[in-house]
Motif scaffolding. Structure first.
Motif, mmCIF file in Angstrom:
data_model
loop_
_atom_site.group_PDB
_atom_site.id
_atom_site.type_symbol
_atom_site.label_atom_id
_atom_site.label_comp_id
_atom_site.label_asym_id
_atom_site.label_seq_id
_atom_site.Cartn_x
_atom_site.Cartn_y
_atom_site.Cartn_z
ATOM 1 N N UNK A 1 0.817 -1.218 0.000
ATOM 2 C CA UNK A 1 0.000 0.000 0.000
ATOM 3 C C UNK A 1 0.842 1.256 0.000
ATOM 4 N N UNK A 2 2.117 1.178 0.390
ATOM 5 C CA UNK A 2 2.922 2.391 0.498
ATOM 6 C C UNK A 2 3.377 2.922 -0.861
ATOM 7 N N UNK A 3 3.202 2.136 -1.911
ATOM 8 C CA UNK A 3 3.636 2.603 -3.229
ATOM 9 C C UNK A 3 2.488 3.347 -3.906
ATOM 10 N N UNK A 4 2.183 4.529 -3.409
ATOM 11 C CA UNK A 4 1.076 5.304 -3.948
ATOM 12 C C UNK A 4 1.406 6.793 -3.892
ATOM 13 N N UNK A 5 0.465 7.610 -4.348
ATOM 14 C CA UNK A 5 0.678 9.050 -4.362
ATOM 15 C C UNK A 5 0.868 9.605 -2.957
ATOM 16 N N UNK A 6 0.193 9.011 -1.982
ATOM 17 C CA UNK A 6 0.322 9.479 -0.609
ATOM 18 C C UNK A 6 1.769 9.406 -0.136
ATOM 19 N N UNK A 7 2.393 8.246 -0.271
ATOM 20 C CA UNK A 7 3.780 8.079 0.171
ATOM 21 C C UNK A 7 4.725 8.949 -0.635
ATOM 22 N N UNK A 8 4.485 9.047 -1.927
ATOM 23 C CA UNK A 8 5.351 9.871 -2.778
ATOM 24 C C UNK A 8 5.333 11.336 -2.343
ATOM 25 N N UNK A 9 4.139 11.855 -2.038
ATOM 26 C CA UNK A 9 4.024 13.278 -1.737
ATOM 27 C C UNK A 9 4.335 13.617 -0.281
ATOM 28 N N UNK A 10 3.977 12.736 0.651
ATOM 29 C CA UNK A 10 4.189 13.057 2.066
ATOM 30 C C UNK A 10 5.531 12.574 2.586
ATOM 31 N N UNK B 1 8.071 11.538 0.301
ATOM 32 C CA UNK B 1 9.048 11.842 -0.743
ATOM 33 C C UNK B 1 9.837 10.615 -1.181
ATOM 34 N N UNK B 2 9.150 9.471 -1.295
ATOM 35 C CA UNK B 2 9.789 8.282 -1.826
ATOM 36 C C UNK B 2 8.771 7.548 -2.703
ATOM 37 N N UNK B 3 9.273 6.959 -3.807
ATOM 38 C CA UNK B 3 8.354 6.378 -4.771
ATOM 39 C C UNK B 3 9.066 5.401 -5.685
ATOM 40 N N UNK B 4 8.276 4.530 -6.329
ATOM 41 C CA UNK B 4 8.744 3.779 -7.480
ATOM 42 C C UNK B 4 8.099 4.420 -8.705
#
Length: 234
Positions: free
Chosen positions: A86-95, A97-100
């Motif tokens: 679930x962490x690979x989403x827009x929420x984790x990317x924006x809050x 600052x990490x993403x695939x």
């Protein structure tokens, strides 16, 4: 379903059943309600802060696409994890600052849709090794363009516009565009929208090697080391 899986903030997994006439969704939250609502509020504040920091009232679709792309590519870091989490989403990317690649794209798409710009997650394969990859297809002033904030991050730490607003002919040099899709499962379709405009060719490439470029809204140009690179519509 695909947008819900990657974007739905902050942490809900979605299962679904579908036929030609209906779609049924079931959400499973990974946090208690109170924590979910707290994270949801934090996500909303983060989105609002980014948009207010990046854009000015009256910005057109081109300015919105350029500036929010730069924000994602420059501030979000790549990290490799199991993309089904679930962490690979827009929420984790924006809050956080990490993403695939998928969440780089969905974070960018999410921001664009908040300011009235249409954007879609595209899935495909890299040329050569056929590794799975995701990027954005963005509609700017009625024309479609491929934008890859993930690879922009890896190119000079995201300070440029190398992979911004590419045409089909440029995008297919790096990916197997003929096999690109949008959607998921029964909703998955071959990408048929055509990106045939070269409007942004003048600002593509690795010419911007320092974070010193500025955007001149009146002239519709990127200004770098005293030189203007136009992105005006032809």
């Amino acid at each position: 379903r695909d947008n819900l899986f990657y974007e739905f903030p902050p942490s809900a997994l979605c299962t679904w059943t579908a036929d030609e006439k209906s779609l049924s969704l079931r959400f499973t939250y990974t946090y208690e309600r109170s924590e979910h609502l707290e994270k949801l509020a934090s996500f909303g504040d983060t989105v609002e802060d980014i948009i207010q920091k990046s854009l000015l009232f009256g910005d057109g679709e081109a300015e919105k696409a350029i500036l929010l792309y730069h924000e994602i590519a420059y501030t979000v870091d790549y990290f490799q994890v199991d993309y089904t989490k679930a962490e690979t989403n827009a929420y984790t990317a924006l809050t956080e600052k990490k993403a695939i690649c998928y969440s780089f794209s969905d974070a960018y798409n999410y921001l664009l849709r908040q300011v009235g710009v249409r954007a879609y997650l595209v899935k495909g394969y890299r040329s050569g090794d056929r590794a799975a990859h995701g990027w954005s297809l963005v509609e700017i002033d009625g024309r479609y363009y491929h934008c890859d904030a993930t690879w922009e991050y890896s190119m000079l730490d995201g300070i440029g516009l190398y992979y911004f607003a590419m045409s089909d002919s440029r995008r297919q040099k790096n990916v197997v565009l003929a096999e690109a899709t949008v959607g998921e499962g029964i909703l998955k379709n071959k990408l048929t929208l055509k990106a045939d405009s070269d409007r942004f060719t003048g600002i593509n490439g690795d010419k911007f090697r320092e974070k010193t470029w500025t955007l001149d809204r009146e002239k519709e140009a990127i200004v770098y080391r005293g030189r203007e690179y136009s992105y005006q519509a032809q």
